[in-house]
Motif scaffolding. Structure first.
Motif, PDB file in Angstrom:
ATOM      1  N   THR A  21       0.830  -1.205   0.000  1.00 14.00           N
ATOM      2  CA  THR A  21       0.000   0.000   0.000  1.00 14.00           C
ATOM      3  C   THR A  21       0.862   1.252   0.000  1.00 14.00           C
ATOM      4  O   THR A  21       0.588   2.209  -0.742  1.00 14.00           O
ATOM      5  CB  THR A  21      -0.934   0.002   1.224  1.00 14.00           C
ATOM      6  OG1 THR A  21      -1.716  -1.186   1.211  1.00 14.00           O
ATOM      7  CG2 THR A  21      -1.844   1.207   1.212  1.00 14.00           C
ATOM      8  N   CYS A  25       0.983   4.129  -2.951  1.00 18.25           N
ATOM      9  CA  CYS A  25       0.751   5.541  -2.646  1.00 18.25           C
ATOM     10  C   CYS A  25       1.947   6.389  -3.046  1.00 18.25           C
ATOM     11  O   CYS A  25       1.786   7.480  -3.615  1.00 18.25           O
ATOM     12  CB  CYS A  25       0.463   5.725  -1.151  1.00 18.25           C
ATOM     13  SG  CYS A  25      -1.124   5.072  -0.629  1.00 18.25           S
ATOM     14  N   CYS A 104      -4.353  15.717   1.516  1.00 23.04           N
ATOM     15  CA  CYS A 104      -3.838  14.521   2.201  1.00 23.04           C
ATOM     16  C   CYS A 104      -3.623  14.779   3.689  1.00 23.04           C
ATOM     17  O   CYS A 104      -3.936  13.922   4.522  1.00 23.04           O
ATOM     18  CB  CYS A 104      -2.528  14.068   1.554  1.00 23.04           C
ATOM     19  SG  CYS A 104      -2.758  13.341  -0.061  1.00 23.04           S
TER      20      CYS A 104
END
Length: 120
Positions: A21, A25, A104
């Motif tokens: 992951t 990202c 974010c």
């Protein structure tokens, strides 16, 4: 982010999913950053081109046809603003990268708060 925080919260020892992951990202963020930097360089080259064309226009030693062509090109540069946009929704430049980081960060803060409420 949610996966990373839940991994930290649960204390799982299998980190392969978390690493995958994080790699996904990172690749996504780097690709967006690369596109933003390239578009920003294109915009800065436009400014440099405008300065060079202005130098040609102001150089009276140049033949008149060249100066006239430079004036026509300068009018084109001034009248046609260079903006690189995605589906006419947002411009692609360094401000996009800053906005992306802002979103974010806000998302991370919300997730941390939600996890804090869930764990109590």
């Amino acid at each position: 982010m949610w996966t990373s925080l839940s991994f930290y919260h649960n204390g799982d020892k299998d980190s392969r999913h978390l690493i995958r992951t994080m790699m996904w990202c990172t690749r996504f963020i780097l690709s967006v950053a690369f596109v933003c930097i390239i578009c920003e360089r294109l915009l800065s080259m436009r400014v440099k081109t405008k300065i060079l064309v202005n130098d040609i226009i102001m150089d009276y030693d140049q033949p008149p046809p060249i100066r006239l062509q430079a004036k026509a090109f300068m009018e084109l540069i001034v009248e046609w603003p260079l903006t690189i946009s995605v589906y006419e929704m947002f411009n692609v430049d360094l401000t996009l990268l800053v906005k992306f980081i802002n979103v974010c960060t806000t998302y991370l803060i919300v997730i941390v708060q939600v996890l804090h409420i869930i764990t109590k």
